[in-house]
Design a protein around this motif. Structure first.
Motif, PDB file in Angstrom:
ATOM      1  N   PHE A 123       0.862  -1.177   0.000  1.00 46.48           N
ATOM      2  CA  PHE A 123       0.000   0.000   0.000  1.00 46.48           C
ATOM      3  C   PHE A 123       0.898   1.226   0.000  1.00 46.48           C
ATOM      4  CE2 PHE A 123      -2.549  -3.333   1.977  1.00 46.48           C
ATOM      5  CZ  PHE A 123      -3.712  -3.258   1.219  1.00 46.48           C
ATOM      6  N   ASN A 124       0.635   2.139  -0.919  1.00 45.09           N
ATOM      7  CA  ASN A 124       1.519   3.280  -1.107  1.00 45.09           C
ATOM      8  C   ASN A 124       0.742   4.587  -1.004  1.00 45.09           C
ATOM      9  OD1 ASN A 124       4.309   4.134  -1.959  1.00 45.09           O
ATOM     10  ND2 ASN A 124       3.103   5.161  -3.537  1.00 45.09           N
ATOM     11  N   PHE A 125       1.312   5.538  -0.253  1.00 42.92           N
ATOM     12  CA  PHE A 125       0.725   6.864  -0.072  1.00 42.92           C
ATOM     13  C   PHE A 125       1.802   7.894  -0.389  1.00 42.92           C
ATOM     14  CE2 PHE A 125      -1.070   3.732   2.707  1.00 42.92           C
ATOM     15  CZ  PHE A 125      -2.442   3.942   2.697  1.00 42.92           C
ATOM     16  N   GLY A 126       1.427   9.023  -0.965  1.00 39.79           N
ATOM     17  CA  GLY A 126       2.454  10.010  -1.270  1.00 39.79           C
ATOM     18  C   GLY A 126       2.004  11.045  -2.279  1.00 39.79           C
ATOM     19  N   ASP A 127       3.002  11.706  -2.874  1.00 40.66           N
ATOM     20  CA  ASP A 127       2.746  12.784  -3.823  1.00 40.66           C
ATOM     21  C   ASP A 127       3.249  12.390  -5.209  1.00 40.66           C
ATOM     22  OD1 ASP A 127       5.511  13.030  -3.580  1.00 40.66           O
ATOM     23  OD2 ASP A 127       5.422  14.812  -2.319  1.00 40.66           O
ATOM     24  N   SER A 128       3.731  13.347  -5.991  1.00 41.50           N
ATOM     25  CA  SER A 128       4.127  13.062  -7.375  1.00 41.50           C
ATOM     26  C   SER A 128       5.331  12.140  -7.479  1.00 41.50           C
ATOM     27  CB  SER A 128       4.411  14.366  -8.132  1.00 41.50           C
ATOM     28  OG  SER A 128       5.441  15.102  -7.481  1.00 41.50           O
ATOM     29  N   LEU A 129       6.097  11.996  -6.404  1.00 40.77           N
ATOM     30  CA  LEU A 129       7.215  11.055  -6.430  1.00 40.77           C
ATOM     31  C   LEU A 129       6.724   9.607  -6.445  1.00 40.77           C
ATOM     32  CD1 LEU A 129       9.668  12.697  -3.870  1.00 40.77           C
ATOM     33  CD2 LEU A 129       9.686  12.883  -6.359  1.00 40.77           C
ATOM     34  N   VAL A 156       8.615   4.842   6.142  1.00 38.44           N
ATOM     35  CA  VAL A 156       8.258   6.261   6.124  1.00 38.44           C
ATOM     36  C   VAL A 156       9.454   7.034   5.567  1.00 38.44           C
ATOM     37  CG1 VAL A 156       7.409   8.210   7.478  1.00 38.44           C
ATOM     38  CG2 VAL A 156       6.857   5.860   8.187  1.00 38.44           C
ATOM     39  N   PRO A 157       9.425   7.399   4.294  1.00 35.84           N
ATOM     40  CA  PRO A 157      10.570   8.097   3.683  1.00 35.84           C
ATOM     41  C   PRO A 157      10.672   9.551   4.118  1.00 35.84           C
ATOM     42  CG  PRO A 157       9.246   6.930   2.035  1.00 35.84           C
ATOM     43  CD  PRO A 157       8.435   7.001   3.286  1.00 35.84           C
ATOM     44  N   THR A 159      -0.129  16.817  -0.035  1.00 35.21           N
ATOM     45  CA  THR A 159       0.575  17.394   1.111  1.00 35.21           C
ATOM     46  C   THR A 159       0.304  16.548   2.351  1.00 35.21           C
ATOM     47  OG1 THR A 159      -1.345  18.804   1.528  1.00 35.21           O
ATOM     48  CG2 THR A 159       0.459  19.768   0.251  1.00 35.21           C
ATOM     49  N   ALA A 160       1.108  16.772   3.380  1.00 41.28           N
ATOM     50  CA  ALA A 160       0.839  16.128   4.669  1.00 41.28           C
ATOM     51  C   ALA A 160      -0.313  16.842   5.373  1.00 41.28           C
ATOM     52  CB  ALA A 160       2.092  16.151   5.543  1.00 41.28           C
ATOM     53  N   LEU A 161      -0.338  18.168   5.228  1.00 40.07           N
ATOM     54  CA  LEU A 161      -1.350  19.001   5.880  1.00 40.07           C
ATOM     55  C   LEU A 161      -2.551  19.209   4.964  1.00 40.07           C
ATOM     56  CD1 LEU A 161       1.269  21.568   7.149  1.00 40.07           C
ATOM     57  CD2 LEU A 161      -0.122  20.126   8.653  1.00 40.07           C
ATOM     58  N   ASP A 162      -3.719  19.387   5.564  1.00 34.51           N
ATOM     59  CA  ASP A 162      -4.928  19.615   4.783  1.00 34.51           C
ATOM     60  C   ASP A 162      -4.983  21.042   4.242  1.00 34.51           C
ATOM     61  OD1 ASP A 162      -5.973  17.040   5.047  1.00 34.51           O
ATOM     62  OD2 ASP A 162      -6.865  17.507   6.992  1.00 34.51           O
ATOM     63  N   VAL A 213       4.642   5.098   3.329  1.00 34.62           N
ATOM     64  CA  VAL A 213       3.936   6.342   3.662  1.00 34.62           C
ATOM     65  C   VAL A 213       4.821   7.538   3.316  1.00 34.62           C
ATOM     66  CG1 VAL A 213       2.612   7.547   5.435  1.00 34.62           C
ATOM     67  CG2 VAL A 213       2.903   5.058   5.573  1.00 34.62           C
ATOM     68  N   GLY A 214       4.744   7.959   2.062  1.00 29.32           N
ATOM     69  CA  GLY A 214       5.500   9.134   1.674  1.00 29.32           C
ATOM     70  C   GLY A 214       6.456   8.877   0.526  1.00 29.32           C
ATOM     71  N   GLU A 215       7.300   9.929   0.223  1.00 29.68           N
ATOM     72  CA  GLU A 215       7.524  10.997   1.163  1.00 29.68           C
ATOM     73  C   GLU A 215       6.386  12.017   1.176  1.00 29.68           C
ATOM     74  OE1 GLU A 215       8.610  14.666   0.221  1.00 29.68           O
ATOM     75  OE2 GLU A 215       7.502  13.920  -1.490  1.00 29.68           O
ATOM     76  N   PHE A 216       6.234  12.660   2.337  1.00 31.90           N
ATOM     77  CA  PHE A 216       5.341  13.800   2.493  1.00 31.90           C
ATOM     78  C   PHE A 216       6.140  14.965   3.050  1.00 31.90           C
ATOM     79  CE2 PHE A 216       1.985  10.566   2.422  1.00 31.90           C
ATOM     80  CZ  PHE A 216       1.035  11.197   1.623  1.00 31.90           C
ATOM     81  N   GLY A 217       5.732  16.165   2.692  1.00 29.14           N
ATOM     82  CA  GLY A 217       6.391  17.375   3.167  1.00 29.14           C
ATOM     83  C   GLY A 217       6.864  18.271   2.046  1.00 29.14           C
TER      84      GLY A 217
END
Length: 370
Positions: free
Chosen positions: A34-40, A219-220, A115-118, A170-174
């Motif tokens: 299971f993968n969560f994150g952004d454009s990376l 958690v990257p 993003t990590a934040l809403d 989970v990520g990376e986020f930030g």
């Protein structure tokens, strides 16, 4: 007596056998990812939402190296999560928003712009117009909950067993949380103030996934911001502000390092609270620094940070091959002849080759069988 050539062959044989054993141990280790994150880590969720503009990542040369077509991945080919899936003998994770997909082996919830934040957090700081949040961490976790019947639709015990034999990345986020104020012209001193809230949001997300049944998580951390052409193109630092060997902006890399230090501290606090859960820090920072300092070791050209796909900007910044008016996939931009010789793909994201090296490094240091 064994000659020098024989000794070399013996060492190579041992290395090959060790690699084969590691591959064998990795395959079948997990039932699902299971993968969560952004454009990376986005494998196509953004384009699956039916965006109503000509998205660059939906055009060639994105995807050219491995898939030979654009897939919505912000790279020329596979991402870290793709390399991990193959190493574990699993199929590529389907983007969670693609209809009629099989989620028997997990799903990819990452989406470009996350993003990590809403969003309300940024709106409260007057940054609502510059943040493009297509699915924050807690939103992606809700998508995960919504798909639960596709993963396990029997008893709670059956679901717990399924998740206990799965790996959660989970990520990376930030990165995008910090991009919002940076691209709005805020200085680094102001952006540092966002850091405690970003770290807390990531920590809260991890706890929610643990509550859902996650038992093994990577958690990257973030990559060294000061090495990326998108920032180098817009910054004008004094000469001593750049690394003499890397060409990266020192204070931006320090910022990324501090984020990662705080993230590792947050993970250390979570581990005693969840003794039956394995929480692994994923070091995405060190490999990128190594790409800059020892490029030949990875098959990359030795040069200033440079996008493989892009177009030169101003004369003073031409070496970075990043132009905000002619980004990769847009008119005027071209891709380098061999992306395997570059670590940076489009000024913002990495090449398939670079992601492959990072996946191996994370797998080795995390002790997950790679």
């Amino acid at each position: 007596m064994v000659g020098a050539r024989g000794m070399v062959l013996a060492v190579l044989a041992v290395a090959i056998l060790a690699g084969a054993e590691a591959d064998a141990n990795a395959k079948g280790k997990y039932r699902a990812l299971f993968n969560f994150g952004d454009s990376l880590a986005d494998a196509g969720n953004l384009i699956a939402t039916g965006v109503d503009f000509r998205l660059a990542t939906a055009q060639l040369p994105y995807g050219q190296t491995y898939f030979e077509r654009p897939t919505g991945r912000c790279s020329d080919g596979r991402l870290v999560i793709d390399h991990l899936a193959q190493a574990f003998g699993l199929p590529f994770l389907p983007p969670s928003k693609v209809k009629n997909s099989s989620f028997a082996h997990g799903a990819n919830f990452a989406i470009t712009g996350a993003t990590a934040l809403d969003t309300p957090y940024f709106e409260a700081k007057g940054l609502g117009a510059v943040v493009w949040n297509s699915g924050a961490l807690l939103t992606q976790i809700q998508w995960f909950r919504d798909l639960k019947p596709f993963f396990c639709n029997s008893t709670k015990e059956e679901c717990d067993r399924f998740y206990a034999n799965s790996l959660f990345v989970v990520g990376e986020f930030g990165g995008n949380d910090y991009n919002a104020p940076l691209f709005a012209g805020k200085g680094l001193e102001e952006v540092y103030k966002f850091m405690p809230d970003v770290i807390q949001a990531i920590s809260d997300g991890i706890e929610q996934l643990i509550a859902e049944g996650a038992r093994e998580l990577i958690v990257p951390g973030v990559m060294p911001t000061g090495c990326f052409p998108v920032y180098l193109n817009m910054l004008n630092e004094p000469a001593d502000g750049y690394g003499s060997r890397s060409g990266c902006v020192r204070r931006y890399n320090t910022f990324s390092w501090v984020h990662n230090a705080h993230l590792k501290r947050a993970l250390e606090k979570l581990r005693p609270k969840h003794p039956n859960v394995r929480i692994i820090y994923g070091d995405y920072y060190t490999p990128v620094v190594q790409f800059m300092l020892e490029p030949e070791k990875f098959g990359f050209y030795k040069q200033l940070p440079r996008a493989c796909c892009g177009a030169p900007g101003s004369v003073a910044k031409a070496a970075y091959n990043f132009n905000v008016t002619a980004k990769c996939g847009e008119p005027g931009a071209t891709a380098c002849a061999d992306p395997t010789t570059h670590w940076n793909w489009d000024g913002i994201h990495l090449t398939e080759a670079a992601y492959g090296h990072i996946a191996k490094a994370v797998g080795f240091k995390g002790g997950i069988g790679l």
